[in-house]
Scaffold this motif. Structure first.
Motif, short mmCIF file in Angstrom:
data_model
loop_
_atom_site.label_atom_id
_atom_site.label_comp_id
_atom_site.label_asym_id
_atom_site.label_seq_id
_atom_site.Cartn_x
_atom_site.Cartn_y
_atom_site.Cartn_z
N GLU A 1 17.37 -1.44 7.54
CA GLU A 1 17.32 -2.40 6.43
C GLU A 1 15.89 -2.82 6.10
O GLU A 1 15.49 -2.83 4.94
CB GLU A 1 18.15 -3.64 6.79
CG GLU A 1 18.21 -4.66 5.68
CD GLU A 1 19.05 -5.87 6.09
OE1 GLU A 1 18.65 -6.99 5.74
OE2 GLU A 1 20.10 -5.69 6.74
N ILE A 2 15.10 -3.15 7.12
CA ILE A 2 13.75 -3.63 6.83
C ILE A 2 12.84 -2.51 6.31
O ILE A 2 12.00 -2.74 5.46
CB ILE A 2 13.11 -4.38 8.02
CG1 ILE A 2 12.92 -3.48 9.24
CG2 ILE A 2 13.93 -5.61 8.37
CD1 ILE A 2 12.20 -4.14 10.41
N VAL A 3 13.03 -1.29 6.80
CA VAL A 3 12.24 -0.17 6.30
C VAL A 3 12.65 0.16 4.87
O VAL A 3 11.79 0.40 4.01
CB VAL A 3 12.36 1.06 7.22
CG1 VAL A 3 11.75 2.29 6.58
CG2 VAL A 3 11.69 0.78 8.57
N SER A 4 13.93 0.14 4.58
CA SER A 4 14.41 0.40 3.22
C SER A 4 13.85 -0.62 2.23
O SER A 4 13.40 -0.27 1.14
CB SER A 4 15.94 0.37 3.17
OG SER A 4 16.48 1.40 3.95
N LYS A 5 13.88 -1.90 2.61
CA LYS A 5 13.34 -2.95 1.75
C LYS A 5 11.85 -2.75 1.51
O LYS A 5 11.35 -2.92 0.39
CB LYS A 5 13.58 -4.33 2.36
CG LYS A 5 14.99 -4.85 2.21
CD LYS A 5 15.10 -6.23 2.82
CE LYS A 5 16.51 -6.76 2.72
NZ LYS A 5 16.64 -8.10 3.34
N LYS A 6 11.13 -2.39 2.56
CA LYS A 6 9.68 -2.19 2.43
C LYS A 6 9.38 -1.00 1.52
O LYS A 6 8.46 -1.05 0.69
CB LYS A 6 9.05 -1.99 3.81
CG LYS A 6 7.56 -1.82 3.78
CD LYS A 6 6.86 -3.05 3.22
CE LYS A 6 5.36 -2.88 3.24
NZ LYS A 6 4.64 -4.07 2.82
N LEU A 7 10.14 0.07 1.66
CA LEU A 7 9.93 1.24 0.80
C LEU A 7 10.17 0.90 -0.67
O LEU A 7 9.46 1.39 -1.55
CB LEU A 7 10.81 2.40 1.25
CG LEU A 7 10.36 3.12 2.51
CD1 LEU A 7 11.42 4.13 2.96
CD2 LEU A 7 9.02 3.80 2.30
N LYS A 8 11.16 0.04 -0.95
CA LYS A 8 11.42 -0.38 -2.33
C LYS A 8 10.23 -1.16 -2.89
O LYS A 8 9.84 -0.98 -4.04
CB LYS A 8 12.70 -1.19 -2.42
CG LYS A 8 13.94 -0.33 -2.31
CD LYS A 8 15.21 -1.14 -2.42
CE LYS A 8 16.38 -0.18 -2.23
NZ LYS A 8 17.63 -0.85 -2.10
N LYS A 9 9.64 -2.03 -2.07
CA LYS A 9 8.45 -2.76 -2.49
C LYS A 9 7.29 -1.79 -2.76
O LYS A 9 6.56 -1.93 -3.74
CB LYS A 9 8.02 -3.76 -1.42
CG LYS A 9 8.91 -4.97 -1.29
CD LYS A 9 8.38 -5.87 -0.20
CE LYS A 9 9.30 -7.05 0.06
NZ LYS A 9 8.80 -7.90 1.16
N LEU A 10 7.15 -0.82 -1.87
CA LEU A 10 6.06 0.15 -2.02
C LEU A 10 6.25 1.04 -3.24
O LEU A 10 5.28 1.45 -3.88
CB LEU A 10 5.92 0.99 -0.75
CG LEU A 10 5.41 0.25 0.48
CD1 LEU A 10 5.49 1.14 1.71
CD2 LEU A 10 4.00 -0.26 0.26
N GLU A 11 7.50 1.35 -3.57
CA GLU A 11 7.78 2.17 -4.76
C GLU A 11 7.28 1.47 -6.02
O GLU A 11 6.75 2.12 -6.92
CB GLU A 11 9.28 2.45 -4.88
CG GLU A 11 9.79 3.49 -3.94
CD GLU A 11 11.31 3.64 -3.99
OE1 GLU A 11 12.00 2.80 -4.62
OE2 GLU A 11 11.81 4.59 -3.38
N LYS A 12 7.44 0.17 -6.08
CA LYS A 12 6.97 -0.60 -7.24
C LYS A 12 5.43 -0.64 -7.27
O LYS A 12 4.82 -0.54 -8.32
CB LYS A 12 7.53 -2.02 -7.20
CG LYS A 12 9.01 -2.09 -7.44
CD LYS A 12 9.51 -3.50 -7.31
CE LYS A 12 11.03 -3.54 -7.44
NZ LYS A 12 11.59 -4.85 -7.16
N ARG A 13 4.86 -0.79 -6.12
CA ARG A 13 3.40 -0.90 -6.02
C ARG A 13 2.71 0.45 -6.23
O ARG A 13 1.62 0.51 -6.78
CB ARG A 13 3.05 -1.46 -4.65
CG ARG A 13 1.64 -1.87 -4.49
CD ARG A 13 1.47 -2.57 -3.18
NE ARG A 13 0.15 -3.16 -3.09
CZ ARG A 13 -0.32 -3.74 -2.03
NH1 ARG A 13 0.44 -3.83 -0.96
NH2 ARG A 13 -1.52 -4.24 -2.01
N TYR A 14 3.33 1.50 -5.75
CA TYR A 14 2.75 2.85 -5.82
C TYR A 14 3.76 3.79 -6.46
O TYR A 14 4.49 4.49 -5.75
CB TYR A 14 2.38 3.35 -4.43
CG TYR A 14 1.45 2.44 -3.69
CD1 TYR A 14 0.09 2.38 -4.00
CD2 TYR A 14 1.92 1.61 -2.66
CE1 TYR A 14 -0.77 1.53 -3.31
CE2 TYR A 14 1.07 0.76 -1.97
CZ TYR A 14 -0.27 0.72 -2.30
OH TYR A 14 -1.10 -0.12 -1.63
#
Length: 105
Positions: free
Chosen positions: A87-100
């Motif tokens: 869950e925490i890795v998935s959430k972080k990847l979603k944030k990173l997708e927006k940023r990068y």
């Protein structure tokens, strides 16, 4: 490659630590410091050297062991804080997708 689940590894790590009495004496501060130590041991294999195209088997095994140590420590921390690693890795990847955003190739 065998099809394993992260949840299986989480259980395996927790069982290992609990059966040795490690889990009951740990706290987030100590585990966080341990993660730093394990990551530094991984970095030692790369500092001041070029990465050859093909490492000898012994070097690859040493690096693999250090990667495993870092992962075990991270999973120990998530268990301690009652966090779901997927869950925490998935959430972080979603944030990173927006940023990068993806680049066209």
């Amino acid at each position: 490659m065998t099809d394993y689940k992260i949840s299986d590894l989480v259980k395996l790590i927790e069982k290992f630590r609990t059966s040795r009495g490690w889990a009951e004496n740990d706290n987030p501060k100590n585990v966080a410091m341990g993660i730093s130590v394990e990551a530094a041991e991984l970095m030692e294999h790369f500092v001041w050297s070029d990465i050859p195209d093909s490492w000898e088997t012994a070097k690859i095994q040493e690096v693999s062991d250090e990667i495993a140590d870092v992962f075990i420590s991270l999973i120990s921390m998530t268990n301690m804080l009652d966090l779901d690693i997927y869950e925490i890795v998935s959430k972080k990847l979603k944030k990173l997708e927006k940023r990068y955003p993806e680049i066209d190739r």
